[in-house]
Write a protein that holds these residues in place. Structure first.
Motif, PDB file in Angstrom:
ATOM      1  N   ASP A   1       0.840  -1.201   0.000  1.00  0.00           N
ATOM      2  CA  ASP A   1       0.000   0.000   0.000  1.00  0.00           C
ATOM      3  C   ASP A   1       0.872   1.247   0.000  1.00  0.00           C
ATOM      4  O   ASP A   1       2.040   1.206   0.413  1.00  0.00           O
TER       5      ASP A   1
ATOM      6  N   THR B   1       0.741   4.476   1.922  1.00  0.00           N
ATOM      7  CA  THR B   1       0.194   5.298   2.991  1.00  0.00           C
ATOM      8  C   THR B   1       1.136   6.474   3.220  1.00  0.00           C
ATOM      9  O   THR B   1       2.239   6.528   2.650  1.00  0.00           O
TER      10      THR B   1
ATOM     11  N   THR C   1       1.549  -1.792   6.818  1.00  0.00           N
ATOM     12  CA  THR C   1       0.339  -1.076   6.401  1.00  0.00           C
ATOM     13  C   THR C   1      -0.940  -1.789   6.843  1.00  0.00           C
ATOM     14  O   THR C   1      -2.030  -1.435   6.385  1.00  0.00           O
TER      15      THR C   1
END
Length: 371
Positions: free
Chosen positions: A46, A48, A365
């Motif tokens: 991911d 983030t 994540t």
């Protein structure tokens, strides 16, 4: 030598071509530019804000992620909101973001195969077909002394596969003719004279997605200045690619034993389970990410258990009533892709003598805390 971003993503797309993705999936370059030199690439599940902070700290120019950072059409970019902060930090620090999502799920060796291989499943097939290879027939005429070299070049480039059989071809001897004109440099014969050559007609199968690569390899190995060859599209069905995998365990396990294996192999602290823990399991379906809508496909395919994430309450009830067990290790089990994508890129860059570094993200994540 460092590579440009386009080179790195093209290498990745040789494994995970964009046309493998399901319709309307958000893949490819989502932020920044690939038209720049890349010294450091970071691979992550991911993107983030914490992942971007890690990228800034490690001087990353390109992030390759599985989950898109832009999934719906943007009406605005407000930099005081979470998504806007991510975009702003990437742009200000010249970090490009490239996504390989369902094309990485579908690809051979992709996330679903990674999961299946960790469980040592055999006789794998897709759970849901997404893409079927289109095939062409390549026909080329080769002088007898060059036959072996040209044929091996075609095979080395990926031609000649029918199902699980490689090096498939049909070869017929015959006689070719040509008359070389003034501006030619013939391999055999003389200008202005009709030449007859003992040749072999090679016929073989080529997937259309590598057709250009195979033809280039054939032309490079062929001794003629002008090569006579034909390509015919075929209606035959090639290899199927799809989401999820279904296969068999090498030995039967109880559901409880398989749960222990899943927790160990996918490095998850806990899982949710549907079904009798003493149930014997031999046929297993796996699907990375959210798999609620694939419960019926798993059942119809004869699976004893479906291993996937994000199973909702009512789907779990329906599966239980239908006799299908479920192991839900969570969506974050897809983090398995970080190591495999990194290893693939490192190996491919090394063969091309490219010095770009591939770094695995250490940022966790997973949004859930398990108590």
């Amino acid at each position: 030598m460092f590579a440009k971003g386009q080179t790195i993503t093209q290498i990745l797309e040789q494994w995970t071509p964009k046309y493998y993705a399901v319709p309307d999936d958000k893949i490819g370059l989502q932020l920044g530019t690939l038209n720049k030199i890349i010294k450091n690439v970071m691979v992550t599940l991911d993107v983030t804000e914490q992942v971007v902070e890690e990228a800034i700290e490690k001087d990353i120019q390109l992030i390759i992620a599985h989950h898109p950072i832009i999934f719906k059409s943007l009406k605005h970019i407000q930099t005081d909101l979470p998504a806007g902060k991510i975009y702003e930090k990437c742009i200000k620090n010249d970090i490009a973001v490239y996504i390989a999502h369902t094309n990485l799920d579908v690809a051979e060796g992709g996330i679903n195969d990674m999961m299946a291989n960790e469980l040592e499943l055999t006789s794998l097939s897709p759970l849901e077909e997404v893409h079927t290879e289109k095939l062409s027939k390549l026909v080329v005429f080769v002088p007898e002394e060059a036959h072996h070299n040209v044929l091996e070049a075609i095979f080395a480039a990926g031609g000649g596969w029918i199902g699980e059989y490689s090096h498939c071809s049909f070869n017929i001897k015959g006689q070719g003719t040509f008359l070389a004109q003034d501006n030619t440099d013939p391999y055999v014969g003389e200008k202005g004279k009709l030449t007859k050559v003992n040749e072999i007609r090679i016929e073989t199968i080529v997937p259309q997605n590598i057709q250009r690569k195979v033809v280039q390899a054939m032309l490079k190995a062929h001794p003629y200045e002008e090569v006579a060859y034909d390509l015919y599209p075929m209606d035959l069905k090639g290899k199927s690619f799809g989401l999820g995998r279904i296969g068999r365990l090498p030995e039967k396990k109880t559901l409880a034993e398989l749960v222990s294996t899943v927790k160990e192999k996918f490095e998850v602290p806990m899982v949710r389970i549907v079904g009798d823990l003493n149930k014997p399991i031999s046929k297993v379906a796996v699907l990375g990410g959210s798999g609620s809508r694939y419960v019926q496909q798993a059942k119809y395919a004869g699976a004893d258990v479906l291993i996937t994430g994000d199973i909702d309450f009512h789907t779990a009830q329906d599966a239980l009533a239908d006799g299908l067990s479920i192991i839900d290790p969570g969506h974050h089990a897809e983090k398995i892709m970080i190591k495999h994508v990194s290893d693939y890129l490192l190996a491919e860059l090394a063969t091309k003598k490219i010095s770009t570094n591939i770094i695995q993200s250490n940022t966790n994540t997973e949004p859930f805390i398990f108590l």
